[in-house]
Design a protein around this motif. Structure first.
Motif, short mmCIF file in Angstrom:
data_model
loop_
_atom_site.label_atom_id
_atom_site.label_comp_id
_atom_site.label_asym_id
_atom_site.label_seq_id
_atom_site.Cartn_x
_atom_site.Cartn_y
_atom_site.Cartn_z
N ASP A 33 0.82 -1.22 0.00
CA ASP A 33 0.00 0.00 0.00
C ASP A 33 0.85 1.26 0.00
OD1 ASP A 33 -2.36 -1.48 0.00
OD2 ASP A 33 -2.44 -1.56 2.19
N GLY A 34 1.99 1.23 -0.69
CA GLY A 34 2.84 2.39 -0.81
C GLY A 34 3.67 2.72 0.42
N GLN A 35 3.63 1.84 1.42
CA GLN A 35 4.42 2.05 2.63
C GLN A 35 5.49 0.97 2.73
OE1 GLN A 35 2.05 3.53 6.17
NE2 GLN A 35 0.36 2.68 4.97
N ARG A 36 6.65 1.37 3.25
CA ARG A 36 7.80 0.49 3.25
C ARG A 36 8.29 0.17 4.66
NH1 ARG A 36 11.75 3.52 -1.17
NH2 ARG A 36 11.23 2.24 -3.00
N LEU A 37 8.76 -1.05 4.82
CA LEU A 37 9.47 -1.52 6.00
C LEU A 37 10.86 -1.94 5.55
CD1 LEU A 37 9.78 -2.79 8.93
CD2 LEU A 37 8.78 -4.87 7.92
N LEU A 38 11.91 -1.41 6.21
CA LEU A 38 13.28 -1.81 5.91
C LEU A 38 13.78 -2.75 7.00
CD1 LEU A 38 14.90 1.58 4.79
CD2 LEU A 38 13.74 -0.15 3.38
N LEU A 39 14.43 -3.83 6.58
CA LEU A 39 14.99 -4.82 7.49
C LEU A 39 16.50 -4.87 7.30
CD1 LEU A 39 12.41 -7.63 6.66
CD2 LEU A 39 12.44 -6.32 8.79
N VAL A 70 9.08 5.15 3.86
CA VAL A 70 9.51 4.22 4.91
C VAL A 70 8.85 4.60 6.23
CG1 VAL A 70 11.46 3.28 6.19
CG2 VAL A 70 11.70 3.81 3.76
N VAL A 71 8.06 3.67 6.79
CA VAL A 71 7.40 3.93 8.07
C VAL A 71 8.12 3.27 9.23
CG1 VAL A 71 5.14 4.28 7.03
CG2 VAL A 71 5.80 1.97 7.74
N ALA A 72 8.96 2.26 8.94
CA ALA A 72 9.65 1.56 10.02
C ALA A 72 10.94 0.93 9.50
CB ALA A 72 8.76 0.47 10.62
N ILE A 73 11.92 0.86 10.41
CA ILE A 73 13.18 0.16 10.16
C ILE A 73 13.38 -0.79 11.33
CG2 ILE A 73 15.67 0.38 9.83
CD1 ILE A 73 15.13 3.33 9.00
N ALA A 74 13.63 -2.05 11.04
CA ALA A 74 13.83 -3.06 12.09
C ALA A 74 15.18 -3.71 11.91
CB ALA A 74 12.72 -4.11 12.04
N THR A 75 15.90 -3.86 13.02
CA THR A 75 17.23 -4.46 12.97
C THR A 75 17.26 -5.73 13.79
OG1 THR A 75 17.99 -3.15 14.87
CG2 THR A 75 18.34 -2.23 12.70
N ALA A 90 16.80 6.56 9.09
CA ALA A 90 15.72 6.98 9.99
C ALA A 90 15.55 8.51 9.96
CB ALA A 90 16.01 6.51 11.40
N LEU A 91 16.65 9.23 9.96
CA LEU A 91 16.58 10.69 9.92
C LEU A 91 15.97 11.19 8.61
CD1 LEU A 91 19.96 11.80 11.53
CD2 LEU A 91 17.67 12.18 12.44
N ALA A 92 16.40 10.57 7.51
CA ALA A 92 15.94 11.03 6.19
C ALA A 92 14.48 10.67 5.92
CB ALA A 92 16.83 10.45 5.10
N SER A 93 14.02 9.57 6.50
CA SER A 93 12.67 9.08 6.21
C SER A 93 11.64 9.46 7.25
CB SER A 93 12.70 7.56 6.07
OG SER A 93 13.03 6.95 7.32
N GLY A 94 12.09 9.73 8.48
CA GLY A 94 11.16 9.95 9.58
C GLY A 94 10.57 8.67 10.13
N ALA A 95 11.19 7.53 9.81
CA ALA A 95 10.66 6.23 10.22
C ALA A 95 10.89 5.94 11.70
CB ALA A 95 11.32 5.13 9.39
N MET A 96 10.04 5.06 12.22
CA MET A 96 10.28 4.47 13.53
C MET A 96 11.39 3.44 13.39
SD MET A 96 8.17 5.70 15.84
CE MET A 96 8.29 4.43 17.10
N VAL A 97 12.20 3.27 14.46
CA VAL A 97 13.26 2.27 14.47
C VAL A 97 13.01 1.30 15.61
CG1 VAL A 97 15.74 1.84 14.66
CG2 VAL A 97 14.92 3.91 13.53
N TYR A 98 13.13 0.00 15.31
CA TYR A 98 12.94 -1.06 16.30
C TYR A 98 14.19 -1.93 16.31
CZ TYR A 98 8.05 0.29 15.71
OH TYR A 98 6.88 1.02 15.65
N ARG A 116 11.05 8.19 18.29
CA ARG A 116 11.02 7.29 17.13
C ARG A 116 11.94 6.08 17.31
NH1 ARG A 116 12.83 9.44 12.62
NH2 ARG A 116 13.08 11.67 12.92
N ILE A 117 12.40 5.85 18.54
CA ILE A 117 13.28 4.73 18.84
C ILE A 117 12.59 3.79 19.82
CG2 ILE A 117 15.51 4.01 19.78
CD1 ILE A 117 16.54 6.84 19.12
N THR A 118 12.51 2.51 19.48
CA THR A 118 11.95 1.52 20.39
C THR A 118 13.00 0.46 20.70
OG1 THR A 118 9.69 1.82 19.56
CG2 THR A 118 10.15 -0.22 20.75
N ASP A 119 13.37 0.38 21.97
CA ASP A 119 14.33 -0.63 22.43
C ASP A 119 13.55 -1.92 22.72
OD1 ASP A 119 16.16 -2.24 23.69
OD2 ASP A 119 16.84 -0.73 25.13
#
Length: 285
Positions: A33-39, A70-75, A90-98, A116-119
């Motif tokens: 739906d036009g939204q991205r998750l980066l892994l 990008v709505v989220a980045i997960a590592t 994360a800075l360039a996209s405004g994404a949440m980071v997990y 925007r950071i979740t530990d």
């Protein structure tokens, strides 16, 4: 795929609405739906000499195409080839980071806002959350012990004022398997070639995004992967020489033994489809 064409992704399996793009190494972009998750997005691909002796710095030109939507980045863990580019993305996209405590420290050092950071490491596992169309579930995992029976650069990234610049400063941190549910599909990202066996938490997934590097050092990795995830398809990653640019195609790292891995995965589950795609190539799931 440069240098080895022992298998390809099955071309007929491209009709799904979830777009999966391999970014190289263990990195993926999942789009719906036009939204991205980066892994584990590692796009900079520093040369071997730089990784061994120089300063690691994100190549902003290379990450730029992967910041829109990008709505989220997960590592899954925080070695440099998984986490170097995360703060800048994360800075360039405004994404949440997990990610782990190490991932959180890395992002704080890079100026990512705390909100925007979740530990995930501080939450009871398994832990779930929703962001955009994606439901994420983090499960405790472990890194392959391919360096003379040990995990390379163990421990956590230190609490620091600036982003680390040396390979050895990118400590492994806590390791997670990341399960993604989106648009009726289930994908599982295994960013290192090992996992924690847990018969109490069975899962069936459409696609296992499975790390190759280090698999020969992990006892029964192909069989345990199939048993734990019950995948219909396995898309192999982290088999490429990530010290080389992606221009010209991915090149297989020495000692990957890909044909043997594919054969064992096939024997572990009749009808399982195993494949790989080129860096920047996408499939529909």
């Amino acid at each position: 795929m440069s240098g080895w064409r022992g298998f390809q992704w099955e071309p007929g399996w491209t009709a799904g609405s979830v777009k999966v793009t391999w970014l190289g190494t263990a990195g993926f972009c999942i789009e719906s739906d036009g939204q991205r998750l980066l892994l584990d997005p590692y796009l900079t691909r520093a040369p071997l000499g730089t990784a061994a002796f120089g300063r690691l710095v994100t190549d902003r030109a290379l990450i730029a195409p992967w910041t829109d939507g990008v709505v989220a980045i997960a590592t899954g863990h925080t070695h440099f080839d998984h986490a170097l580019d995360v703060p800048a993305l994360a800075l360039a996209s405004g994404a949440m980071v997990y990610g782990s405590t190490s991932a959180a420290r890395l992002c704080r050092a890079g100026g990512v806002p705390e909100a925007r950071i979740t530990d995930v490491q501080g939450r009871p596992l398994p832990w779930e959350t929703e962001v955009g169309p994606f439901r994420l579930r983090f499960v405790a995992s472990q890194h392959s012990r391919f360096l003379f029976g040990k995990v390379p650069y163990p421990g956590d990234i230190s609490d620091c004022d600036q982003i680390p610049t040396r390979t050895g400063d990118y400590r492994c941190g806590a390791v997670f398997r990341i399960e993604i549910r989106v648009a009726g599909r289930t994908l599982v990202h295994v960013g290192s070639a090992d996992l924690v066996d847990d018969a109490s938490s069975p899962i069936e997934c459409d696609v296992a995004l499975a790390c190759v590097a280090g698999w020969t050092s992990t006892k029964d990795y192909p069989e345990r992967l199939v048993r734990a995830l019950n995948p219909s398809h396995v898309l192999l990653s982290h088999w490429d020489n990530f010290f080389r640019p992606s221009v010209g195609g991915a090149r297989v790292l020495p000692t990957m033994r890909l044909p043997a891995l594919v054969e064992r995965l096939g024997r572990a589950s009749g009808g399982l489809r195993v494949g790989a795609i080129e860096i920047g190539e996408s499939i529909g799931v």
